[in-house]
Design a protein around this motif. Structure first.
Motif, mmCIF file in Angstrom:
data_model
loop_
_atom_site.group_PDB
_atom_site.id
_atom_site.type_symbol
_atom_site.label_atom_id
_atom_site.label_comp_id
_atom_site.label_asym_id
_atom_site.label_seq_id
_atom_site.Cartn_x
_atom_site.Cartn_y
_atom_site.Cartn_z
ATOM 1 N N ILE A 176 0.838 -1.203 0.000
ATOM 2 C CA ILE A 176 0.000 0.000 0.000
ATOM 3 C C ILE A 176 0.872 1.253 0.000
ATOM 4 C CG2 ILE A 176 -1.672 1.335 1.359
ATOM 5 C CD1 ILE A 176 -2.825 -1.368 2.333
ATOM 6 N N GLU A 177 1.935 1.254 0.819
ATOM 7 C CA GLU A 177 2.837 2.411 0.890
ATOM 8 C C GLU A 177 3.503 2.660 -0.459
ATOM 9 O OE1 GLU A 177 3.490 4.705 2.984
ATOM 10 O OE2 GLU A 177 2.237 3.978 4.653
ATOM 11 N N LYS A 178 3.896 1.574 -1.124
ATOM 12 C CA LYS A 178 4.531 1.716 -2.424
ATOM 13 C C LYS A 178 3.572 2.334 -3.441
ATOM 14 C CE LYS A 178 6.916 -0.941 -6.010
ATOM 15 N NZ LYS A 178 7.346 -2.293 -6.456
ATOM 16 N N LEU A 179 2.301 1.848 -3.446
ATOM 17 C CA LEU A 179 1.302 2.399 -4.354
ATOM 18 C C LEU A 179 0.991 3.857 -4.027
ATOM 19 C CD1 LEU A 179 -1.230 -0.564 -4.729
ATOM 20 C CD2 LEU A 179 0.273 0.361 -6.487
ATOM 21 N N LEU A 180 1.006 4.184 -2.748
ATOM 22 C CA LEU A 180 0.745 5.559 -2.325
ATOM 23 C C LEU A 180 1.796 6.510 -2.885
ATOM 24 C CD1 LEU A 180 -1.271 7.196 -0.675
ATOM 25 C CD2 LEU A 180 0.171 6.846 1.335
ATOM 26 N N GLN A 181 3.065 6.075 -2.860
ATOM 27 C CA GLN A 181 4.146 6.888 -3.422
ATOM 28 C C GLN A 181 3.981 7.038 -4.939
ATOM 29 O OE1 GLN A 181 7.878 5.100 -2.235
ATOM 30 N NE2 GLN A 181 7.457 5.339 -0.042
ATOM 31 N N VAL A 188 -6.098 -10.687 5.571
ATOM 32 C CA VAL A 188 -5.344 -9.995 6.626
ATOM 33 C C VAL A 188 -5.783 -10.505 7.989
ATOM 34 C CG1 VAL A 188 -4.877 -7.745 7.682
ATOM 35 C CG2 VAL A 188 -5.041 -7.956 5.189
ATOM 36 N N ALA A 189 -4.823 -10.619 8.908
ATOM 37 C CA ALA A 189 -5.117 -11.078 10.273
ATOM 38 C C ALA A 189 -6.080 -10.110 10.943
ATOM 39 C CB ALA A 189 -3.824 -11.168 11.080
ATOM 40 N N PRO A 190 -6.999 -10.613 11.778
ATOM 41 C CA PRO A 190 -8.024 -9.764 12.404
ATOM 42 C C PRO A 190 -7.440 -8.559 13.141
ATOM 43 C CG PRO A 190 -8.557 -12.066 12.738
ATOM 44 C CD PRO A 190 -7.196 -12.053 12.124
ATOM 45 N N GLU A 191 -6.309 -8.746 13.832
ATOM 46 C CA GLU A 191 -5.757 -7.642 14.617
ATOM 47 C C GLU A 191 -5.164 -6.533 13.723
ATOM 48 O OE1 GLU A 191 -2.672 -10.961 14.413
ATOM 49 O OE2 GLU A 191 -4.837 -10.772 14.768
ATOM 50 N N GLN A 192 -4.921 -6.838 12.428
ATOM 51 C CA GLN A 192 -4.343 -5.836 11.515
ATOM 52 C C GLN A 192 -5.373 -5.198 10.569
ATOM 53 O OE1 GLN A 192 -1.229 -8.081 9.537
ATOM 54 N NE2 GLN A 192 0.310 -7.295 10.979
ATOM 55 N N ILE A 198 -7.631 1.365 7.032
ATOM 56 C CA ILE A 198 -7.425 2.830 7.023
ATOM 57 C C ILE A 198 -6.470 3.223 5.899
ATOM 58 C CG2 ILE A 198 -6.420 4.743 8.320
ATOM 59 C CD1 ILE A 198 -7.520 3.426 10.877
ATOM 60 N N LYS A 199 -5.379 2.423 5.751
ATOM 61 C CA LYS A 199 -4.379 2.734 4.718
ATOM 62 C C LYS A 199 -4.953 2.581 3.298
ATOM 63 C CE LYS A 199 -0.446 4.007 6.461
ATOM 64 N NZ LYS A 199 0.158 5.299 6.011
ATOM 65 N N LEU A 244 -5.298 5.436 0.508
ATOM 66 C CA LEU A 244 -4.766 5.285 -0.844
ATOM 67 C C LEU A 244 -5.841 5.604 -1.889
ATOM 68 C CD1 LEU A 244 -2.668 4.339 -2.936
ATOM 69 C CD2 LEU A 244 -3.438 1.987 -2.499
ATOM 70 N N LYS A 245 -7.054 5.111 -1.668
ATOM 71 C CA LYS A 245 -8.132 5.338 -2.624
ATOM 72 C C LYS A 245 -8.471 6.824 -2.740
ATOM 73 C CE LYS A 245 -12.794 3.808 -3.836
ATOM 74 N NZ LYS A 245 -13.934 2.927 -3.469
ATOM 75 N N GLN A 246 -8.585 7.499 -1.590
ATOM 76 C CA GLN A 246 -8.911 8.923 -1.605
ATOM 77 C C GLN A 246 -7.804 9.736 -2.254
ATOM 78 O OE1 GLN A 246 -11.903 10.148 -0.850
ATOM 79 N NE2 GLN A 246 -12.506 8.023 -0.461
ATOM 80 N N THR A 247 -6.564 9.334 -2.013
ATOM 81 C CA THR A 247 -5.429 10.040 -2.618
ATOM 82 C C THR A 247 -5.442 9.874 -4.135
ATOM 83 O OG1 THR A 247 -4.082 9.672 -0.626
ATOM 84 C CG2 THR A 247 -2.912 10.226 -2.650
ATOM 85 N N ALA A 248 -5.745 8.649 -4.583
ATOM 86 C CA ALA A 248 -5.802 8.384 -6.023
ATOM 87 C C ALA A 248 -6.906 9.197 -6.702
ATOM 88 C CB ALA A 248 -6.013 6.891 -6.274
ATOM 89 N N ILE A 249 -8.078 9.259 -6.057
ATOM 90 C CA ILE A 249 -9.189 10.042 -6.609
ATOM 91 C C ILE A 249 -8.820 11.516 -6.702
ATOM 92 C CG2 ILE A 249 -11.547 10.842 -6.171
ATOM 93 C CD1 ILE A 249 -12.113 8.082 -4.929
ATOM 94 N N SER A 250 -8.228 12.048 -5.629
ATOM 95 C CA SER A 250 -7.840 13.456 -5.619
ATOM 96 C C SER A 250 -6.794 13.749 -6.670
ATOM 97 C CB SER A 250 -7.313 13.831 -4.225
ATOM 98 O OG SER A 250 -8.310 13.674 -3.257
ATOM 99 N N LYS A 251 -5.847 12.807 -6.842
ATOM 100 C CA LYS A 251 -4.764 13.022 -7.804
ATOM 101 C C LYS A 251 -5.305 13.015 -9.234
ATOM 102 C CE LYS A 251 -0.401 13.619 -8.710
ATOM 103 N NZ LYS A 251 0.342 14.796 -8.238
ATOM 104 N N ILE A 252 -6.193 12.076 -9.525
ATOM 105 C CA ILE A 252 -6.773 12.014 -10.867
ATOM 106 C C ILE A 252 -7.560 13.292 -11.164
ATOM 107 C CG2 ILE A 252 -8.436 10.811 -12.344
ATOM 108 C CD1 ILE A 252 -5.827 9.277 -11.952
#
Length: 345
Positions: free
Chosen positions: A6-11, A48-52, A58-59, A63-71
């Motif tokens: 997710i962090e890589k895609l965010l960058q 993903v494990a329940p505790e994560q 959230i991440k 990422l989705k909101q950032t992508a929408i804003s960027k487009i």
């Protein structure tokens, strides 16, 4: 690990660039479509494990909101960027779209129709390409009448042995009345507007095509007085309540008695001027009682029914109303001329 992905895609999303709408659309499909990178992450989210789940969710949402804003940001920048190689300024306010107006002949024709429709007349239409039978023969034209000559009428087909089979461009809309009387029983009260054709030299006062409106009323006990009152009402509605009319004896093959109608000149009020040639009167139409031969030829018993007919040129009425000196102006599509009638509708 999913968080690292997710962090890589965010960058990647934060560093996105595009120079045109097509590239932006490709980026949108890559990251935000159903088969895009972010939806793929949503598919992996179930593992993903329940505790994560909370932190990863959230991440992914960030990422989705950032992508929408960027487009959206790329779209906005692209729409306001001016191509340096383009002579047009794409940010300039566009020219307003000018609304057109009706042709003066249409304005006058519609007004004529409106006046007579309030007196009970209904519209009837007929073919512009017609036969001699309806245009001439049934309207009581003699076999040797000049109107049947090629010098006056545009013939498409000619049959020397039987002139009733000749095919021609109609020279008046009276043929529409013949068609209507053949297929309808009295009472008949119709108005026939349309384009007609005559083999004439084109000049300021004549054209090879023009427009007519003709009327017909057939019923029991129809008189010339009925005709006069209808035409007086029309003249006052069209030219003003103070308009006077006069009827002069004339001749038409399909009416007997026949008359031509003049109106008092609305320019000088009947006192005499250049427009009315100092007579105080201006001719506007022809009229008369329908000849019994016409009724019988169209299948109506002339011993039971009588009727009247009238006809006028739309160009003539338009000339009188707006004082257009040259008939050719009506067919030249000069926008400057047509704009003069924007307020006339």
């Amino acid at each position: 690990m999913l968080l690292e992905k997710i962090e890589k895609l965010l960058q990647e999303v934060n560093a996105l660039t595009a120079s045109n709408a097509e590239e932006i659309e490709q980026l949108r499909l890559r990251y935000l479509s159903k088969k895009g990178e972010i939806n793929t992450l949503m598919s992996d989210f179930r593992n993903v494990a329940p505790e994560q789940k909370k932190a990863v969710g959230i991440k992914i949402n960030e990422l989705k909101q950032t992508a929408i804003s960027k487009i959206n940001e790329l779209k906005e920048n692209c729409s306001t960027t001016v191509d340096e190689n383009c002579d047009e300024d794409l940010t300039r306010t566009p020219y307003p779209i000018e609304l057109g107006s009706r042709h003066p002949l249409t304005i006058v024709k519609n007004r004529i129709i409106d006046i007579f429709s309030h007196m009970g007349f209904v519209l009837a239409d007929g073919p512009e390409i017609d036969d001699d039978l309806h245009v001439f023969t049934k309207l009581n034209f003699a076999p040797d009448h000049p109107a049947r000559d090629m010098q006056d009428t545009f013939f498409i087909e000619q049959h020397p042995n039987d002139v009733t089979k000749n095919i021609l461009l109609r020279s008046h809309t009276s043929g529409d009345q013949a068609h209507y009387m053949e297929t309808h029983e009295p009472p008949i009260r119709i108005l026939c507007p349309g384009r007609v054709y005559r083999n004439e030299a084109i000049s300021a006062r004549a054209h090879c095509f023009f427009h007519q409106v003709e009327g017909l009323y057939v019923d029991r006990n129809v008189s010339f007085t009925d005709l006069k009152q209808v035409l007086l009402t029309f003249a006052r509605e069209m030219f003003g309540s103070e308009t006077k009319i006069r009827l002069r004896p004339s001749y038409f093959p399909f009416t007997e008695p026949s008359a031509e109608m003049d109106i008092s000149c609305h320019i000088c009020g009947g006192k005499g001027c250049g427009f009315c040639k100092h007579t105080g009167w201006v001719e506007i139409l022809g009229c008369g009682m329908v000849d019994p031969n016409v009724l019988d030829a169209c299948g109506i018993d002339s011993k039971v029914y009588s009727g009247y007919a009238f006809g006028m040129g739309v160009e003539r009425i338009t000339n009188l109303k707006y004082q257009v000196a040259d008939l050719r102006m009506f067919s030249e599509n000069d926008v400057r001329f047509l704009r003069e009638f924007e307020a006339a509708e």
